[in-house]
Scaffold this active site. Structure first.
Site, PDB file in Angstrom:
ATOM      1  N   LEU A 152      35.974  39.683  52.224  1.00 50.96           N
ATOM      2  CA  LEU A 152      35.632  41.035  52.675  1.00 50.96           C
ATOM      3  C   LEU A 152      36.424  42.092  51.908  1.00 50.96           C
ATOM      4  O   LEU A 152      37.524  41.845  51.431  1.00 50.96           O
ATOM      5  CB  LEU A 152      35.868  41.182  54.180  1.00 50.96           C
ATOM      6  N   LYS A 203      39.209  31.505  45.699  1.00 46.82           N
ATOM      7  CA  LYS A 203      39.664  32.822  46.157  1.00 46.82           C
ATOM      8  C   LYS A 203      40.417  33.580  45.047  1.00 46.82           C
ATOM      9  O   LYS A 203      40.124  34.731  44.734  1.00 46.82           O
ATOM     10  CB  LYS A 203      40.552  32.658  47.391  1.00 46.82           C
ATOM     11  N   PHE A 248      30.934  46.564  39.703  1.00 50.20           N
ATOM     12  CA  PHE A 248      32.383  46.382  39.534  1.00 50.20           C
ATOM     13  C   PHE A 248      32.830  46.583  38.101  1.00 50.20           C
ATOM     14  O   PHE A 248      33.726  45.894  37.597  1.00 50.20           O
ATOM     15  CB  PHE A 248      32.818  44.993  40.034  1.00 50.20           C
ATOM     16  N   CYS A 259      45.269  43.323  47.415  1.00 45.63           N
ATOM     17  CA  CYS A 259      44.735  42.038  46.944  1.00 45.63           C
ATOM     18  C   CYS A 259      44.759  41.851  45.435  1.00 45.63           C
ATOM     19  O   CYS A 259      45.421  40.935  44.927  1.00 45.63           O
ATOM     20  CB  CYS A 259      43.314  41.875  47.461  1.00 45.63           C
ATOM     21  N   LYS A 262      48.242  41.716  43.613  1.00 49.18           N
ATOM     22  CA  LYS A 262      48.992  40.541  44.099  1.00 49.18           C
ATOM     23  C   LYS A 262      48.343  39.238  43.627  1.00 49.18           C
ATOM     24  O   LYS A 262      49.032  38.326  43.155  1.00 49.18           O
ATOM     25  CB  LYS A 262      49.021  40.609  45.630  1.00 49.18           C
ATOM     26  N   LYS A 316      41.213  53.236  47.661  1.00 44.71           N
ATOM     27  CA  LYS A 316      39.765  53.327  47.466  1.00 44.71           C
ATOM     28  C   LYS A 316      39.209  54.124  48.631  1.00 44.71           C
ATOM     29  O   LYS A 316      39.920  54.344  49.622  1.00 44.71           O
ATOM     30  CB  LYS A 316      39.142  51.934  47.377  1.00 44.71           C
TER      31      LYS A 316
HETATM   32  C1  UGA Z   1      39.078  42.879  47.169  1.00 42.41           C
HETATM   33  C2  UGA Z   1      37.818  42.032  46.883  1.00 42.41           C
HETATM   34  O1  UGA Z   1      36.771  42.891  46.404  1.00 42.41           O
HETATM   35  C3  UGA Z   1      37.340  41.319  48.135  1.00 42.41           C
HETATM   36  O2  UGA Z   1      36.229  40.475  47.833  1.00 42.41           O
HETATM   37  C4  UGA Z   1      38.500  40.457  48.673  1.00 42.41           C
HETATM   38  O3  UGA Z   1      38.145  39.788  49.875  1.00 42.41           O
HETATM   39  C5  UGA Z   1      39.710  41.342  48.937  1.00 42.41           C
HETATM   40  O4  UGA Z   1      40.087  42.016  47.710  1.00 42.41           O
HETATM   41  C6  UGA Z   1      40.846  40.446  49.403  1.00 42.41           C
HETATM   42  O5  UGA Z   1      41.279  39.581  48.641  1.00 42.41           O
HETATM   43  O6  UGA Z   1      41.214  40.509  50.583  1.00 42.41           O
HETATM   44  P1  UGA Z   1      39.550  45.283  48.309  1.00 42.41           P
HETATM   45  O7  UGA Z   1      40.900  45.144  47.704  1.00 42.41           O
HETATM   46  O8  UGA Z   1      39.424  45.623  49.749  1.00 42.41           O
HETATM   47  O9  UGA Z   1      38.723  43.881  48.117  1.00 42.41           O
HETATM   48  O10 UGA Z   1      38.744  46.416  47.545  1.00 42.41           O
HETATM   49  P2  UGA Z   1      37.808  46.485  46.249  1.00 42.41           P
HETATM   50  O11 UGA Z   1      36.566  47.190  46.611  1.00 42.41           O
HETATM   51  O12 UGA Z   1      37.676  45.179  45.599  1.00 42.41           O
HETATM   52  O13 UGA Z   1      38.652  47.473  45.298  1.00 42.41           O
HETATM   53  C7  UGA Z   1      39.921  47.098  44.760  1.00 42.41           C
HETATM   54  C8  UGA Z   1      40.386  48.144  43.762  1.00 42.41           C
HETATM   55  O14 UGA Z   1      39.585  48.109  42.585  1.00 42.41           O
HETATM   56  C9  UGA Z   1      40.310  49.591  44.261  1.00 42.41           C
HETATM   57  O15 UGA Z   1      41.489  50.281  43.873  1.00 42.41           O
HETATM   58  C10 UGA Z   1      39.107  50.177  43.550  1.00 42.41           C
HETATM   59  O16 UGA Z   1      39.193  51.561  43.350  1.00 42.41           O
HETATM   60  C11 UGA Z   1      39.172  49.426  42.223  1.00 42.41           C
HETATM   61  N1  UGA Z   1      37.863  49.336  41.542  1.00 42.41           N
HETATM   62  C12 UGA Z   1      36.840  48.630  42.090  1.00 42.41           C
HETATM   63  C13 UGA Z   1      37.700  49.942  40.309  1.00 42.41           C
HETATM   64  O17 UGA Z   1      38.627  50.592  39.770  1.00 42.41           O
HETATM   65  N2  UGA Z   1      36.493  49.814  39.661  1.00 42.41           N
HETATM   66  C14 UGA Z   1      35.457  49.107  40.193  1.00 42.41           C
HETATM   67  O18 UGA Z   1      34.382  49.014  39.534  1.00 42.41           O
HETATM   68  C15 UGA Z   1      35.631  48.513  41.440  1.00 42.41           C
END
Ligand code: UGA
Length: 429
Positions: A152, A203, A248, A259, A262, A316
């Site tokens: 998630l 994962k 993405f 996440c 780390k 985000k």
């Molecule tokens: C992420 C994963 O997407 C989930 O599938 C996973 O379960 C989770 O980590 C976890 O391990 O618990 P999350 O960290 O909540 O989820 O958020 P994301 O939407 O993945 O974004 C992570 C970071 O990447 C944010 O800072 C966002 O701004 C950045 N991002 C995302 C970008 O810079 N570009 C993108 O195209 C997408």
């Protein structure tokens, strides 16, 4: 089924609510009385769209219970471990809480078959450690361990849990796998079953490839700036190839959160200790750091006058989480340069106040944060900012200068409106 979660962070709380909503009897174990009381009263503690309603609904139906006692383990068919695995300075995941919880679960297992399932992100081999610990605590218990990683995202956690792309179940035998398949029956998504080791690695590998896509996009953004290309055009041009895809692949001011930073470091550590060259993932982390430093340089170059507004503090949109938020890192550097900062975030301000206190000023609205400022910096792409009336914004700012770390506006439009507009991977107009 009767199930228990140990831990009520994003993963534990959201998944517990979802399983309660599917009709299960769900217990959630925590150890902080203040937090447990809030949860019992329907306050989810974290900001996550829709979570409060699902929490209240299941509290009202009396299917969801919060407790500090491990007694719930005794009556559960499945017990989930959903506690944190923060990074040690070396990048290695700190498993102390997970292993401590395993002991407590062992001490409280009932005299019926139980599957102890780990949802925490843990290095390969951890579930076998959990199994060994429980066997040591209770010699005769009828149990199996399983790895059920969570995918998630914050901000869309409920939808991701109700409608996941896939559910991964790693276990030692069919009995455990089948029980978990049954528990997940009400949820959509492909099922991937396999060994404990496969599930554990899936994962880390999933988060690492997502982080790799982002760092790749940021690398292309950097190159685009150097050669005079527009990164959005470049990424659209490559993303339309279905083998690549455009999801993405958004450049920006780097990935943050609890996440990606780390987990990329943890997988790097796992590989390195096994003698595998983890250069690819070192590169992913290095680019993520460099991109934040370059954004800071861009702010200094574009906004030499130092009374600035900031939009967005969370890592985000749609979350109040500021862990590893790029905004935080860049603001820290700007403060060293004596910038005066007034920040606005729709949800994360209180969390930032606890850490930065009066080092910066805080606004109650986006308009107020922009008012009379020499420049506006955008760190998070909240919808509110995308939809803001740009004519009003121009009137509010003392100087019409915007440095946008998430490419939420069109450079040509901004130029036509008379803004100085710097973004990521595109020419400053
Ligand atoms: C992420 C994963 O997407 C989930 O599938 C996973 O379960 C989770 O980590 C976890 O391990 O618990 P999350 O960290 O909540 O989820 O958020 P994301 O939407 O993945 O974004 C992570 C970071 O990447 C944010 O800072 C966002 O701004 C950045 N991002 C995302 C970008 O810079 N570009 C993108 O195209 C997408």
């Amino acid at each position: 089924m009767t199930i228990t979660f140990v831990g009520h962070g994003y993963v534990g709380l959201v998944t517990a609510c979802v399983f309660a909503d599917l009709g299960n009897e769900v217990y959630v174990i925590g150890h902080t009385t203040e937090k447990l009381n809030k949860l019992k009263n329907g306050d989810p503690i974290i900001y996550e769209p829709g979570l409060q309603e699902v929490l209240k609904r299941n509290l009202d139906s009396k299917r969801l219970h919060f407790t500090n006692s491990y007694e719930a383990v005794n009556k559960s068919e499945v017990v989930f471990i959903a506690v944190g695995t923060p990074p040690k300075p070396s990048g290695e995941a700190d498993l102390s809480t997970v292993l401590e919880v395993a002991q407590q679960i062992g001490k409280n297992l009932g005299n019926h078959y139980t599957v102890v399932s780990c949802k925490s992100t843990v290095p390969v081999g951890t579930n076998r450690k959990i199994e060994a610990i429980i066997k040591e605590v209770v010699k005769t218990a009828d149990f199996d361990v399983a790895s059920v990683p969570e995918f998630l995202r914050e901000g869309s956690a409920l939808k991701d849990t109700f409608e996941p792309d896939r559910i991964v179940i790693g276990a030692n035998n069919e009995k455990a796998t089948n029980l978990l398949l049954k528990l997940h029956e009400g949820l959509t998504g492909e099922r991937v079953t396999g060994t404990l080791e496969s599930a554990e690695l899936i994962k880390y590998a999933a988060n690492s490839i997502l982080a790799t896509k982002i760092s790749f996009a940021n690398l292309i953004a950097l190159l685009s700036e150097k050669v005079g290309a527009n990164v959005e055009e470049v990424l659209t041009g490559i993303g339309l190839d279905r083998r690549i895809g455009n999801i993405f692949l958004s450049p920006g001011v780097g990935y943050g959160g609890s996440c990606f930073p780390k987990d990329v470091m943890a997988l790097t550590h796992i590989g390195t200790t096994l003698g595998v060259d983890m250069g690819l993932l070192h590169g992913v982390t290095d680019i993520n750091l460099a991109i934040k430093d370059l954004f800071y340089e861009k702010i200094k170059a574009t906004a030499p006058d130092k009374n600035i507004g900031v939009w967005g503090l969370s890592f985000k949109p749609d979350t109040d989480d500021i862990r590893e938020a790029p905004a935080f890192y860049v603001i820290g550097k700007l403060l060293e340069d004596d910038y005066q900062i007034t920040a606005y975030d729709p949800e994360a301000t209180e969390n930032v106040k606890r850490l930065l206190r009066d080092k910066i000023s805080y606004s109650d609205s986006a308009a107020d944060a922009a008012k009379d400022k020499d420049a506006l910096i955008i760190f998070t792409e909240w919808n509110e900012f995308k939809q803001f009336d740009l004519n009003e914004l121009k009137k509010l700012l003392k100087k019409p200068v915007i440095i946008d770390g998430r490419n939420i506006y069109e450079p040509k439009k901004m130029k036509d409106m008379g803004f100085t507009y710097a973004s990521v991977g595109r020419k400053t107009t």
